[in-house]
Design a protein around this motif. Structure first.
Motif, PDB file in Angstrom:
ATOM      1  N   ALA A   1      -0.309   8.896  -1.479  1.00  0.00           N
ATOM      2  CA  ALA A   1       1.052   8.423  -1.145  1.00  0.00           C
ATOM      3  C   ALA A   1       1.735   9.431  -0.226  1.00  0.00           C
ATOM      4  CB  ALA A   1       1.859   8.218  -2.425  1.00  0.00           C
ATOM      5  N   GLN A   2       1.617  10.696  -0.590  1.00  0.00           N
ATOM      6  CA  GLN A   2       2.236  11.754   0.214  1.00  0.00           C
ATOM      7  C   GLN A   2       1.690  11.765   1.641  1.00  0.00           C
ATOM      8  OE1 GLN A   2       1.800  14.839  -2.586  1.00  0.00           O
ATOM      9  NE2 GLN A   2       3.942  15.492  -2.451  1.00  0.00           N
TER      10      GLN A   2
ATOM     11  N   ASN B   1       2.499   0.471  -5.216  1.00  0.00           N
ATOM     12  CA  ASN B   1       3.283   1.247  -6.172  1.00  0.00           C
ATOM     13  C   ASN B   1       2.600   1.271  -7.537  1.00  0.00           C
ATOM     14  OD1 ASN B   1       5.721  -0.114  -4.311  1.00  0.00           O
ATOM     15  ND2 ASN B   1       5.952   2.047  -4.791  1.00  0.00           N
TER      16      ASN B   1
ATOM     17  N   GLN C   1      12.577  -3.074  -2.020  1.00  0.00           N
ATOM     18  CA  GLN C   1      11.847  -2.976  -0.741  1.00  0.00           C
ATOM     19  C   GLN C   1      11.666  -4.383  -0.194  1.00  0.00           C
ATOM     20  OE1 GLN C   1       8.119  -0.726  -0.839  1.00  0.00           O
ATOM     21  NE2 GLN C   1       7.372  -1.782   0.996  1.00  0.00           N
TER      22      GLN C   1
ATOM     23  N   TYR D   1       0.393   1.391   0.732  1.00  0.00           N
ATOM     24  CA  TYR D   1       1.197   0.214   0.364  1.00  0.00           C
ATOM     25  C   TYR D   1       1.566   0.057  -1.103  1.00  0.00           C
ATOM     26  CZ  TYR D   1      -0.595  -1.280   4.891  1.00  0.00           C
ATOM     27  OH  TYR D   1      -0.914  -1.333   6.218  1.00  0.00           O
TER      28      TYR D   1
ATOM     29  N   HIS E   1       5.706   3.431   7.433  1.00  0.00           N
ATOM     30  CA  HIS E   1       4.483   2.809   7.954  1.00  0.00           C
ATOM     31  C   HIS E   1       4.405   2.934   9.476  1.00  0.00           C
ATOM     32  CE1 HIS E   1       1.541  -0.366   8.932  1.00  0.00           C
ATOM     33  NE2 HIS E   1       1.042  -0.056   7.745  1.00  0.00           N
TER      34      HIS E   1
ATOM     35  N   ARG F   1       4.958   8.562   1.775  1.00  0.00           N
ATOM     36  CA  ARG F   1       5.631   7.824   0.708  1.00  0.00           C
ATOM     37  C   ARG F   1       5.850   8.723  -0.503  1.00  0.00           C
ATOM     38  NH1 ARG F   1       2.462   3.669  -1.072  1.00  0.00           N
ATOM     39  NH2 ARG F   1       4.285   2.648  -1.937  1.00  0.00           N
ATOM     40  N   ASP F   2       6.771   8.302  -1.380  1.00  0.00           N
ATOM     41  CA  ASP F   2       7.174   9.139  -2.507  1.00  0.00           C
ATOM     42  C   ASP F   2       6.160   9.017  -3.650  1.00  0.00           C
ATOM     43  OD1 ASP F   2       8.384  10.381  -4.665  1.00  0.00           O
ATOM     44  OD2 ASP F   2      10.386   9.604  -4.209  1.00  0.00           O
TER      45      ASP F   2
ATOM     46  N   PRO G   1       6.685  -0.387   4.251  1.00  0.00           N
ATOM     47  CA  PRO G   1       7.316   0.876   3.852  1.00  0.00           C
ATOM     48  C   PRO G   1       7.939   1.557   5.071  1.00  0.00           C
ATOM     49  CG  PRO G   1       5.047   0.752   3.041  1.00  0.00           C
ATOM     50  CD  PRO G   1       5.248  -0.413   3.961  1.00  0.00           C
TER      51      PRO G   1
ATOM     52  N   TYR H   1       0.771   9.452   3.406  1.00  0.00           N
ATOM     53  CA  TYR H   1       1.329   8.382   4.242  1.00  0.00           C
ATOM     54  C   TYR H   1       2.859   8.376   4.218  1.00  0.00           C
ATOM     55  CZ  TYR H   1      -3.401   6.733   4.823  1.00  0.00           C
ATOM     56  OH  TYR H   1      -4.726   6.656   5.159  1.00  0.00           O
TER      57      TYR H   1
ATOM     58  N   HIS I   1       6.976   7.294  -6.872  1.00  0.00           N
ATOM     59  CA  HIS I   1       7.099   5.830  -6.936  1.00  0.00           C
ATOM     60  C   HIS I   1       5.750   5.155  -7.228  1.00  0.00           C
ATOM     61  CE1 HIS I   1      10.995   5.985  -4.344  1.00  0.00           C
ATOM     62  NE2 HIS I   1      11.169   6.412  -5.574  1.00  0.00           N
TER      63      HIS I   1
END
Ligand code: FMN
Length: 442
Positions: free
Chosen positions: A256-257, A233, A433, A231, A440, A261-262, A437, A259, A265
């Protein structure tokens, strides 16, 4: 290509500064922790310095010995402070801590969205699980186990984000001509339901210019990393050396990766306490004075533990005796101990070893502005995750950092000279956002 630039948040602990004696320092408002003007002054100075944000830690309990110091981790209620700051500042981000264990997701979703609207999209939420028994007692509860706290937090943040997303962008119409206030069909219950959480929604507030507040995460080991990966940033960290800071930054990126996500970020903010003087000698003198106003006696004893040598106040103005230093060692349980031992071996007096800031929650940058800038640059270029939480020793240190260290960082191209955007997401270089995400699993 532009030099990568660091991100900075300012943390004025307890309204007076992180050193226990800060509230007694001449020029610092002794009542800073209940005086919103102290927070306003700090936020305005940080905004002048183009900081990404000001940050307020919080624990909803009395955890300090109030007989000698102001409360450190429980300032004026953070949502109230942020409301005042939102009206007194224009561009700087505003981050407050709120507990996922002793709160309801709907309240947090509503308060932080309201703050985000009041501030024009500049809010961040530091979501913490609050492990302090004193806090639990204030809510008539016990502290859940660590695993349970993080399981609750996972559902809690998902619920808050789902509630934020329940009012989609563009659903507020304000079409006065045709009498259409909002597109109510698009504003629907979200029915978040888990083992710990239930909320029907929708939330009755539209997104801000940044969509929703930026989520920050702090501490918590592997559980905390998973939460960050899902979740956050922004991640607050408190490493005592570069290798552990760099390792955490890589772990945050991997989380992050994992899940979907970038990792670009994410920003990790590493806590650094600052003691700025016009020369190194002046900065050390500043710290000597703060130690004297604070808990010097217990620091002397603690230095003894750090280096395995018995010390008391009678040893204050002498170097540690060379006979004692022969058997001295850096306590393996304290990552600050090797520095303490090195300084003792260099022949500094006990008072001056302590003045270097070897007993603090974060590493202490003590010196002239150039020296502080050098340290931040070195850490930054060693890959600790892009950001720092600047935590001045005492409140008057906020302006010292802004006026004397920031210009050096700017001259070196390491920090912005102007805000490029208007929202906290703009400052952190992350996109709009509103809701969970995209990746998710919910
Ligand atoms: C830099 C930093 C700032 C933090 N700020 C807070 C805070 O304001 N309030 C809080 O309750 N926890 C805060 N935490 C998190 C707790 O310290 C965290 O719960 C702790 O690391 C213990 O981990 P646990 O929750 O797994 O027991 C912070 C952690 C770090 C590293």
């Amino acid at each position: 290509m532009r030099t990568p630039q660091m991100h900075l948040t300012m943390q004025l602990v307890g309204g007076t500064g992180i050193e226990p004696g800060a509230w007694r320092r001449p020029g610092v408002a002794a009542d800073g922790y209940v005086n919103v003007d102290a927070a306003v002054r700090a936020a305005k100075a940080a905004e002048r310095g183009k900081f990404d944000a000001v940050f307020f830690a919080d624990t909803p309990a009395v955890v300090d010995d109030l007989s000698t110091r102001s409360p450190s981790w429980a300032p004026l209620e953070p949502v109230v402070v942020l409301t005042a700051l939102a009206r007194e500042t224009e561009r700087i981000g505003l981050v407050a801590t709120s507990s996922t264990t002793f709160n309801h997701a709907y309240n947090v979703a509503r308060q932080f969205r309201a703050l985000d609207l009041v501030s024009g999209g500049r809010i961040g939420w530091n979501a913490v699980t609050t492990g302090r028994p004193q806090a639990a007692l204030n809510y008539g509860a016990e502290v859940p186990s660590r695993g349970e706290r993080y399981a609750i937090a996972e559902e809690f943040i998902a619920s808050v984000m789902a509630l934020w997303g329940s009012w989609p962008e563009g659903a507020l119409l304000l079409d006065t001509e045709n009498g259409r206030f909002a597109d109510a069909e698009r504003i629907q219950p979200v029915m978040v339901r888990g083992r710990h959480m239930f909320s029907r929604g929708p939330l009755g507030l539209p997104p801000s210019p940044q969509g929703q507040p930026v989520v920050f995460q702090a501490g918590g080991g592997g559980n905390g990393l998973a939460l960050a990966g899902l979740y956050a940033n922004g991640v607050y960290n408190s490493p005592f050396d570069i290798p552990s800071g760099a390792a955490h930054w890589q772990a945050v990126r991997r989380a992050a990766q994992a899940y979907g996500r970038d990792p670009d970020h994410m920003t990790v903010f590493n806590g650094i306490v600052t003691s700025v003087g016009s020369t190194e000698g002046e900065a050390l003198q500043r710290r000597r004075e703060l130690d004297e106003l604070g808990d010097l006696e217990s620091r002397v004893q603690y230095l003894g533990v750090q280096i395995g040598v018995p010390l008391d106040m009678g040893d204050l103005d002498k170097p540690v005796h060379k006979d004692l230093l022969r058997d001295a060692y850096a306590h393996p349980g304290d990552p600050r101990a090797p520095l303490a031992l090195r300084l003792a071996k260099e022949g500094w007096t006990v008072r001056d070893v302590i003045a270097h800031g070897i007993i603090q929650y974060h590493p202490v940058a003590v010196g002239a502005p150039e020296q502080i800038a050098d340290m931040l640059q070195h850490w930054f270029e060693s890959g600790v995750g892009g950001g720092f939480t600047i935590t001045p020793d005492a409140a008057d240190g906020v302006e010292d950092f802004v006026d004397h260290v920031v210009p050096i960082l700017q001259k070196r191209g390491l920090f912005r000279t102007e805000y490029e955007g208007t929202t906290l997401r703009d400052h952190l270089g992350i996109p709009y956002q509103n809701g969970l995400p995209a990746a998710h699993p919910a």
